[in-house]
Design an enzyme around this catalytic site. Structure first.
Site, PDB file in Angstrom:
ATOM      1  CD  GLU A 192     -50.361 -10.880  45.979  1.00  0.00           C
ATOM      2  OE1 GLU A 192     -51.313 -11.116  45.591  1.00  0.00           O
ATOM      3  OE2 GLU A 192     -49.240 -10.855  45.391  1.00  0.00           O
ATOM      4  CD  GLU A 227     -49.678  -7.758  41.550  1.00  0.00           C
ATOM      5  OE1 GLU A 227     -49.081  -8.360  40.613  1.00  0.00           O
ATOM      6  OE2 GLU A 227     -49.397  -8.054  42.681  1.00  0.00           O
TER       7      GLU A 227
END
Ligand SMILES: *[C@@H]1O[C@H](CO)[C@@H](O)[C@H](O)[C@H]1NC(C)=O
Length: 482
Positions: A313, A212
């Site tokens: 994810e 991220e």
């Protein structure tokens, strides 16, 4: 109050096979949304605490029925496992030490292998290959059970590569890797990949150097390891990593960038540059945009770049399984990844598939979400061709081996109704009356992967089943040809 004519009608409805169903969906035998590569989980926090347990490895990485804490669970059969190279170390370098967020949980501080900047030689005292034993045990147990899609990933560079020496992030959420350590982060990941091969017999298929990276919430007072990395910097690191992997003769390739949101992943994909893109073998995205975001745009961009796309994810805090079912369906139908990976299989607050407190070393019971995922993961298996199930709430997969098997997973969010599955597009179907086994989980509470073998059968070119509200059902039809 029910009066007799209705009672009579109810009796007729219950006793006779219905020729009509409330809604009908046609499974498109001509469609091909890719060859399924599998299901998995990231290790990291839960594995740091519980990674040594064989029962958990059996539950997550086999299809066997497994007893965990006196509860019998259908194994989820994950074949993908993601190992987190840590960023934390408590060894001082001279007078320099890791700066720890006051809010970070101990279970989320993953010990890294590269202790200081003195030497890049993996056999020197600058490295410690004994740390993180439980997470490594979980990786090895997964591989021993057949998980053969392995990935190494990073949440933050080692603390000493960070501007503020804090592996949770910068105070303002800006880029926190030091400009002179971009190559060192690549050296770290490539060295871990190499040493895991020689020391532990693990050949990572992919390495993802980011987690991220475009997010702005990786801050110095955060609760976990994280690091914002600008897209231009990502590009530089990817190119260094590619060079260091090949210099070591590793077959490991790069996946990236594990952005949180579909829209961020699309922006990064467009901005990372052609050289870095050519060094990325697979596009990874996380599912934290849930019900919004341009899934189809990312899908199309990955396809035109010629790269496979994984949902690497997904996690949510809704233990009923409702959100998982909703967004997994959206992913399967709009994003169309070829693999789907849950974040933490053990966690609290509804986030785990099994409730757990990693810091208190407390393992609880499976949530309903565990069984909702079982409806998908145990049936849509690696190698199957994903088909268009015809409606937003239906996914299908085809296994060409043997007699040919069609798997259908459908969710009913509406009032109770029959769903009718039209198989007329298939060139071969089972004969009249052939049974269709089904499995059912109620989203929220109720059935947990209950199996029914004798109440559903082929009628002409279709079969049907009754769905209560908020129910997921899986069907397997054997003897089907596209
Ligand atoms: C993983 O194992 C399965 C089942 O044995 C096999 O079909 C597949 O080719 C393997 N994949 C890789 C990448 O080794």
């Amino acid at each position: 109050m029910v009066h007799s004519p209705l009672l009579g009608l109810a009796w007729v409805l219950a006793a006779t096979p219905l020729a009509r169903a409330d809604i009908t969906t046609a499974i498109n035998a001509k469609s091909n949304w890719g060859t399924w590569e599998g299901w998995g989980t990231s290790l990291a926090w839960w594995a740091k605490q519980f990674g040594h347990r064989d029962d958990l490895a059996d539950a997550f990485f086999t299809l066997k029925s497994t007893t965990v804490n006196s509860q019998t669970l259908p194994g989820l059969g994950f074949n993908i496992v993601r190992y987190n190279a840590g960023a934390s170390s408590w060894k001082a370098i001279g007078s320099e030490r890791m700066v720890e967020s006051k809010n970070i949980k101990r279970s989320r501080q993953i010990e890294g292998f590269w202790l200081d900047w003195n030497s890049a030689d993996a056999s020197s005292s600058s490295w410690d290959w004994s740390v993180d034993a439980n997470q490594r045990a979980a990786l090895q147990k997964a591989v021993a059970r057949g998980a053969n899609r392995t990935e190494l990933f990073s949440n933050s560079p080692m603390w000493w590569m960070c501007k503020n020496h804090n592996p949770s992030g910068a105070s303002d959420g800006s880029e926190n890797i030091q400009s002179w350590n971009l190559e060192q982060h690549a050296v770290y990941m490539a060295t871990v990949a190499q040493e895991f091969q020689t020391r532990f017999g693990i050949r990572f298929e992919t390495v993802d150097p980011f987690n991220e990276p475009s997010a702005n919430w990786w801050k110095a007072d955060g609760t976990q390891e994280g690091c914002h990395i600008d897209v231009a910097t990502q590009s530089t690191i990817v190119n260094h990593l590619s060079a260091h992997l090949s210099r070591r003769g590793l077959a490991t390739v790069i996946s990236a960038s594990d952005e949180s949101l579909y829209d961020q992943a699309l922006a990064t994909l467009r901005a990372i540059g052609s050289t870095a893109l050519s060094n990325i073998a697979r596009i990874h995205v996380h599912g934290y945009q849930y019900g919004s975001g341009n899934r189809a745009g990312l899908r199309d961009a990955a396809r035109s770049a010629g790269k496979p796309l994984w949902q690497s994810e997904y996690g949510d805090g809704v233990g009923s399984g409702e959100n998982l079912a909703r967004y997994l369906l959206q992913d399967m139908r709009q994003l169309r990844p070829t693999a789907w990976v849950y974040w933490q299989v053990l966690d609290g607050g509804g986030w785990g598939l099994i409730d757990a407190d990693n810091d208190a070393n407390r393992l609880g019971v499976a949530t309903q979400k565990y069984f909702v995922l079982a409806q998908f993961a145990r049936h849509i298996r690696p190698g199957m061709r994903i088909l268009d199930g015809g409606r937003d709430n239906v996914v299908a997969a085809y296994d060409a081996s043997g007699a040919g098997k069609l798997v259908i997973v459908a969710v009913n969010w509406d009032a109770p109704q029959y769903i009718n599955f039209d198989l007329s597009g298939f060139s071969q179907r089972p004969a009249e009356g052939v049974r269709v086994p089904r499995w059912r989980t109620h989203i929220g509470s109720g059935d947990r992967y209950a199996q029914f073998t004798s109440d559903t059968s082929i009628s002409g070119s279709r079969f049907w089943s009754y769905f209560e509200k908020n129910t997921v059902q899986t069907f397997e039809v054997t003897g089907v040809k596209l």
